[in-house]
Write an enzyme that holds these catalytic residues in place. Structure first.
Site, PDB file in Angstrom:
ATOM      1  N   LYS A  58      73.024  70.457  27.168  1.00  0.00           N
ATOM      2  CA  LYS A  58      72.022  70.663  26.116  1.00  0.00           C
ATOM      3  C   LYS A  58      72.132  69.580  25.039  1.00  0.00           C
ATOM      4  O   LYS A  58      71.124  69.179  24.447  1.00  0.00           O
ATOM      5  CB  LYS A  58      72.152  72.050  25.495  1.00  0.00           C
ATOM      6  N   GLY A 122      96.908  80.603  36.141  1.00  0.00           N
ATOM      7  CA  GLY A 122      97.419  81.956  36.348  1.00  0.00           C
ATOM      8  C   GLY A 122      97.341  82.338  37.818  1.00  0.00           C
ATOM      9  O   GLY A 122      96.328  82.078  38.471  1.00  0.00           O
ATOM     10  N   GLY A 190      68.711  68.129  45.341  1.00  0.00           N
ATOM     11  CA  GLY A 190      68.588  69.508  44.860  1.00  0.00           C
ATOM     12  C   GLY A 190      67.740  69.564  43.600  1.00  0.00           C
ATOM     13  O   GLY A 190      68.163  69.083  42.548  1.00  0.00           O
ATOM     14  N   GLY A 192      67.076  72.014  41.684  1.00  0.00           N
ATOM     15  CA  GLY A 192      67.365  73.289  41.027  1.00  0.00           C
ATOM     16  C   GLY A 192      67.536  73.035  39.540  1.00  0.00           C
ATOM     17  O   GLY A 192      67.033  72.048  38.992  1.00  0.00           O
ATOM     18  N   VAL A 193      68.273  73.925  38.893  1.00  0.00           N
ATOM     19  CA  VAL A 193      68.389  73.864  37.442  1.00  0.00           C
ATOM     20  C   VAL A 193      69.104  72.594  36.985  1.00  0.00           C
ATOM     21  O   VAL A 193      68.632  71.874  36.105  1.00  0.00           O
ATOM     22  CB  VAL A 193      69.124  75.116  36.913  1.00  0.00           C
ATOM     23  N   ILE A 194      70.236  72.281  37.638  1.00  0.00           N
ATOM     24  CA  ILE A 194      70.994  71.097  37.219  1.00  0.00           C
ATOM     25  C   ILE A 194      70.210  69.832  37.550  1.00  0.00           C
ATOM     26  O   ILE A 194      70.099  68.907  36.737  1.00  0.00           O
ATOM     27  CB  ILE A 194      72.382  71.053  37.897  1.00  0.00           C
ATOM     28  N   GLY A 281      73.858  73.738  44.205  1.00  0.00           N
ATOM     29  CA  GLY A 281      74.448  75.058  44.011  1.00  0.00           C
ATOM     30  C   GLY A 281      75.944  74.979  43.766  1.00  0.00           C
ATOM     31  O   GLY A 281      76.543  73.903  43.855  1.00  0.00           O
ATOM     32  N   HIS A 454      51.921  83.618  11.654  1.00  0.00           N
ATOM     33  CA  HIS A 454      50.972  82.534  11.942  1.00  0.00           C
ATOM     34  C   HIS A 454      51.275  81.348  11.047  1.00  0.00           C
ATOM     35  O   HIS A 454      51.493  81.539   9.855  1.00  0.00           O
ATOM     36  CB  HIS A 454      49.543  83.010  11.693  1.00  0.00           C
TER      37      HIS A 454
END
Ligand code: FAD
Ligand code: NAI
Length: 475
Positions: A58, A122, A190, A192-194, A281, A454
């Site tokens: 962003k 972990g 791709g 897609g979003v990326i 993905g 408005h």
């Protein structure tokens, strides 16, 4: 003696860090283990989202949009800029600063909420319903115990077979956010979003961007009318989007990458790029958890198997976010984190999957919540639709961004809102009103009767709701 906690969260992305904070708020002694390292080897809390996802993308989308506006849109406002230049180094370093502010912010929140943070990996050692031993491998090794374990280990970018990420020529999201010089020819596999977000960033900065997508439909999960509009607008901006392709060999040379593919007619094609982003993905990340030590069950696609309430097959072990089923979205991970902490406390945590909003931060932005028109048709639901174009919205005209529309889908009988779809300026902010409305099971008439300021873009939402009843006032 091993340090013991009521709740141990593994993973400090948006799912994990929020789960830890909520657990601590509810009075549990809470630890969070996260292994992400910054460039100095120190901790960098926030996971994929903060380090190589939502936040840096962003930041670059904003910077590149300013650049594009300065070059193309400002003149129309009577603002003349001579000698416009791009300082990509500064743009990337601003992005890094924004990331660091977020990393540090989470550390501060941990201190404030008394969450004990362990920097390292972990892994399960052993355990049962009475508690689990978790080994932390990092700068300092130690073993801690937790009565409840929350797994929030996120996801990793999926590679194309035969084309591993080297982050120099073949880039995952990590490399795509840190290209040091604007590539002349950028390939994206791709749409897609990326692919669309990162393709937009580099196109605005001057790259010739070709997006190669396997599916014949553009943004198949998006409402068809909205996707069609977005496709038209993005193509007009200069993104060369090829649908229905079949990717073949990918060969990395010294300074470029060759992609062989069949286009939608089946004809063999070859394209050479200076950089190639592969955004096809993401895969759940359970590497290093040593899940077999305790018999944690994964599903057939490698996600940690959970029930509707994020319970795994092991008593008192929960899993949330990208590593479990459902949309890979930061806010979905966060909601699951809160819900799980509340369930541990015996409360009734809840995540409504029907009202999780989606946003694609291209320009114009695409945002939606609920069902698409094609879904309602497939499900045989009788519905009414209303749309309103930003072209007829005074604020959009003043902004100089009149692309796109708001679309409402409501139940034909009850008028309950079933879906809201937006392509246009600030769709990411506008969608919240629709989410609230759907969460309260509002009708389109409810929105149509609410006073909207408005001039504001939100009037387009009200007008689209009015359009469901064929009574738009301004169109
Ligand atoms: P993650 O954020 O992946 O965090 C997991 C963390 O666990 C990581 O820090 C990892 O190092 C750590 N970890 C893993 N295993 C271990 C272990 N064994 N021990 C210790 N630590 C471990 N979503 C949105 O909603 N909006 C957006 O605008 C958006 N933009 C995105 C842009 C890009 C380029 C990408 C790649 C993703 C974007 N996403 C966006 C998706 C979002 O980033 C993910 O849905 C979100 O980060 C998932 O959160 P999580 O907590 O499940 O996992
Ligand atoms: P994606 O699932 O959004 O898109 C992947 C695209 O690649 C699809 O259109 C798919 O058909 C295509 N594809 C798959 N295999 C292919 C192949 N072999 N050849 C050509 N095309 C192929 O995944 P993406 O863009 O990698 O992003 C991953 C996830 O990260 C998103 O689904 C989303 O959950 C999250 N994300 C969210 C953002 C947001 O909320 N604004 C921004 C970026 C990512």
């Amino acid at each position: 003696m091993a340090k013991s906690f009521d709740v141990v969260v593994i993973g400090g992305g948006p799912g994990g860090y929020i789960a830890a904070i909520r657990a601590a708020q509810l009075g549990f002694s809470t630890a969070c283990i996260d292994e992400w390292k910054n460039d100095k080897g120190g901790p960098a809390l926030g996971g994929t989202c903060t380090n190589v996802g939502c936040i840096p993308s962003k930041a670059l989308l904003q910077s590149s949009e300013h650049y594009e506006h300065a070059g193309h849109a400002f003149a129309d406002h009577g603002i003349e800029i001579k000698g416009l230049g791009l300082n990509l180094g500064q743009m990337l370093s601003r992005k890094d600063t924004v990331v660091k502010q977020n990393n540090d912010g989470i550390q501060y929140l941990f201190k404030k909420n008394k969450v004990t943070f362990f920097h390292g990996r972990g892994a399960f050692v052993r355990g049962d319903a009475n508690g689990y031993e978790i080994k932390v491998a990092g700068a300092a090794e130690e073993t801690i115990t937790g009565k409840h374990i929350v797994l929030a280990t996120g996801s990793n970018a999926r590679e194309l077979p035969g084309a591993p990420f080297d982050e120099k020529l073949i880039l995952s999201n990590t490399g795509a956010l840190a290209i040091g010089e604007v590539p002349e020819r950028l390939g994206v596999i791709g749409a897609g979003v990326i692919g669309l977000e990162m393709g937009s960033v580099w196109r605005r900065l001057g790259a010739k961007v070709t997006v190669l997508e396997a599916l014949p439909a553009f943004l198949g999960a998006v409402d068809e009318q909205i996707a069609k509009e977005a496709h038209k607008l993005m193509t007009k901006q200069g993104l060369a989007i090829q649908l229905g392709v079949k990717i073949g060999a990918i060969t990395a040379g010294k300074n470029d990458v060759t992609v062989e593919y069949a286009d939608s007619t089946g004809a063999a094609q070859k394209a050479v790029f200076d950089k190639l982003i592969v955004s096809i993905g993401r895969l759940p990340n359970t590497n290093g958890l040593q899940s077999d030590q305790v018999g944690l069950k994964l599903d057939e696609r490698g996600f940690i198997a959970v029930d509707a309430e994020c319970r795994t097959n092991l008593p008192n072990v929960w899993a949330i976010g990208d590593v479990v089923r459902g949309p890979m979205l930061a806010h979905k991970a966060e909601e699951e984190g809160v819900a799980v902490a509340e369930r541990i406390a015996g409360q009734h945590g809840h995540v409504n999957f029907n009202t999780i909003p989606w946003v694609i931060y291209t320009s114009p932005e695409i945002a939606w919540v609920g069902k698409t028109e094609q879904q309602l048709k497939a499900e045989g639901v009788a519905y009414k639709a209303g749309t309103f174009p930003f072209l007829a919205n005074g604020r959009a005209r003043a902004l100089g961004d009149t692309s796109g529309m708001v679309k409402f889908l409501a139940d034909a009988k009850s008028d309950e809102i079933l879906g809201v779809h937006i392509v246009g300026p600030m769709a990411s902010e506008l969608i919240s009103e629709a989410v609230v409305a759907m969460e309260f099971r509002a009708s389109s008439e409810d929105i149509a009767r609410i006073c909207h300021a408005h001039p504001s873009l939100s009037e387009a939402t009200k007008e689209a709701a009015l359009a469901v009843d064929k009574r738009s006032l301004n169109f």
